[in-house]
Design a protein around this motif. Structure first.
Motif, PDB file in Angstrom:
ATOM      1  N   LEU A  15       0.788  -1.264  -0.343  1.00  0.00           N
ATOM      2  CA  LEU A  15      -0.218   0.177   0.103  1.00  0.00           C
ATOM      3  C   LEU A  15       0.694   1.142  -0.138  1.00  0.00           C
ATOM      4  N   GLN A  17       0.525   5.138   0.592  1.00  0.00           N
ATOM      5  CA  GLN A  17      -0.564   6.239   1.056  1.00  0.00           C
ATOM      6  C   GLN A  17       0.216   7.870   1.057  1.00  0.00           C
ATOM      7  N   SER A  18      -0.823   8.723   0.303  1.00  0.00           N
ATOM      8  CA  SER A  18       0.275   9.805   0.103  1.00  0.00           C
ATOM      9  C   SER A  18      -0.317  10.484   1.942  1.00  0.00           C
ATOM     10  N   GLU A  19       0.799  11.141   1.686  1.00  0.00           N
ATOM     11  CA  GLU A  19       1.110  11.835   3.103  1.00  0.00           C
ATOM     12  C   GLU A  19       0.485  13.355   3.010  1.00  0.00           C
ATOM     13  N   LEU A 115     -12.875   7.632   3.834  1.00  0.00           N
ATOM     14  CA  LEU A 115     -12.019   6.951   2.350  1.00  0.00           C
ATOM     15  C   LEU A 115     -13.081   6.468   2.362  1.00  0.00           C
ATOM     16  N   TYR A 149      -7.137   1.809   8.653  1.00  0.00           N
ATOM     17  CA  TYR A 149      -7.720   2.971   8.285  1.00  0.00           C
ATOM     18  C   TYR A 149      -8.428   3.409   9.047  1.00  0.00           C
ATOM     19  N   GLN A 199      -4.161  14.473   0.486  1.00  0.00           N
ATOM     20  CA  GLN A 199      -3.463  13.499   1.420  1.00  0.00           C
ATOM     21  C   GLN A 199      -4.305  12.767   1.861  1.00  0.00           C
ATOM     22  N   LYS A 200      -3.818  11.614   2.199  1.00  0.00           N
ATOM     23  CA  LYS A 200      -4.493  10.441   2.377  1.00  0.00           C
ATOM     24  C   LYS A 200      -4.974   9.361   1.581  1.00  0.00           C
ATOM     25  N   THR A 201      -5.277   9.808   0.299  1.00  0.00           N
ATOM     26  CA  THR A 201      -5.547   8.506  -0.490  1.00  0.00           C
ATOM     27  C   THR A 201      -4.204   7.724  -1.002  1.00  0.00           C
ATOM     28  N   VAL A 202      -4.799   6.540  -1.242  1.00  0.00           N
ATOM     29  CA  VAL A 202      -4.261   5.307  -1.238  1.00  0.00           C
ATOM     30  C   VAL A 202      -4.274   4.261  -2.164  1.00  0.00           C
ATOM     31  N   CYS A 263       5.031   9.872   0.306  1.00  0.00           N
ATOM     32  CA  CYS A 263       4.079   8.752   0.883  1.00  0.00           C
ATOM     33  C   CYS A 263       4.814   7.672   1.197  1.00  0.00           C
TER      34      CYS A 263
END
Length: 275
Positions: A15, A17-19, A115, A149, A199-202, A263
């Protein structure tokens, strides 16, 4: 260039995950509308993705600059770029796949955000995992995402996290994704409009990792700057990849100097495969 015959691969699922907001640009398209710089999208579904070449390049940059891998280790994973001489070209041992969008953050009435995904989106990724030999049930994967999540409730319906594919496609459209106005340095108007994922895209991706790789290094032999080829075997490459990237922050895409594309990589599954 000689490479060792590989008899063992580790199939791994990750995975990403964009921070921070992320813009991985699609250089193959030119927009005539409002958006000057669009993001990469899957050629079939048009859902946002990160192409394997962009992902590999970002990971190679991190391994070189941040992680400080030795040349032999980095070449075993990524290979070396062409320099015009065939003898200087080496293929890396790892096989990188596109990173597919799995979870998209959207504003929520009860919380800051939630999400969302669609059943079809998850099934597409699970089918890719199955193709490389990693079998994961749909419900098991949903439960894992729900556990990892807290903004994903795993429930179906447009008011929950698993929405219809039509609604998910709508949220991924140019009309819904954020568009950022990038100003020029003097502040005299907008220079361009740029699309990004929040942000928070996975994302989910797959990396095939060989157990060992034979690489060729160019080493200088004397003060005349002449060099000779030295072969060596890099072993336990799967553990090297885990140590280098698991739970690490890697910058992907453009605009690193303004905080885009940071990420976190998380390895979630692995399976040994012998040829």
């Amino acid at each position: 260039y000689k490479r060792q015959l590989i008899d063992r691969f580790m199939k791994t699922a990750w995975l990403i995950q964009s921070e921070t907001n992320i813009h991985v640009g699609n250089e193959n398209t030119s927009s005539v509308g409002l958006i000057d710089k669009e993001i990469q999208r899957d050629a079939l579904t048009q859902i946002p993705c990160i192409n394997a070449s962009s992902l590999k390049g970002a990971m190679n940059e991190y391994a070189t600059v941040k992680a400080g891998l030795e040349d032999k280790d980095r070449i075993a994973i990524f290979g070396v770029d062409k320099t015009g001489k065939k003898s200087d070209t080496q293929k890396g041992g790892c096989i990188f796949f596109d990173a597919h969008l799995l979870l998209l953050p959207v504003q929520d009435d009860k919380n800051l955000y939630k999400l969302v995904t669609s059943k079809e989106t998850i099934e597409q990724y699970l089918n890719l995992l199955k193709m490389v030999g990693i079998s994961v049930g749909y419900n098991d994967f949903i439960n894992k995402l729900k556990h990892d999540y807290n903004r994903f409730d795993g429930e179906e319906g447009d008011k929950n996290s698993i929405i219809s594919i039509a609604k998910f496609n709508e949220l991924c459209s140019n009309d819904e994704l954020p568009i950022i106005a990038r100003n020029n340095l003097t502040g005299n108007g907008n220079l361009w409009y740029e699309q990004c994922l929040p942000q928070k895209t996975v994302f989910g991706t797959i990396i095939d990792i060989p157990e060992s790789v034979r690489v060729v290094l160019k080493e200088k032999t004397d003060s005349s700057q002449k060099s000779e080829s030295v072969e060596c075997i890099v072993s336990n490459v799967p553990q090297l990849m885990t140590n280098t990237f698991n739970d690490k922050i890697v910058q992907i895409g453009a605009n690193a100097t303004i905080g885009y594309g940071y990420c976190k990589f998380i390895k979630i599954y692995e399976k040994e495969d012998r040829l």
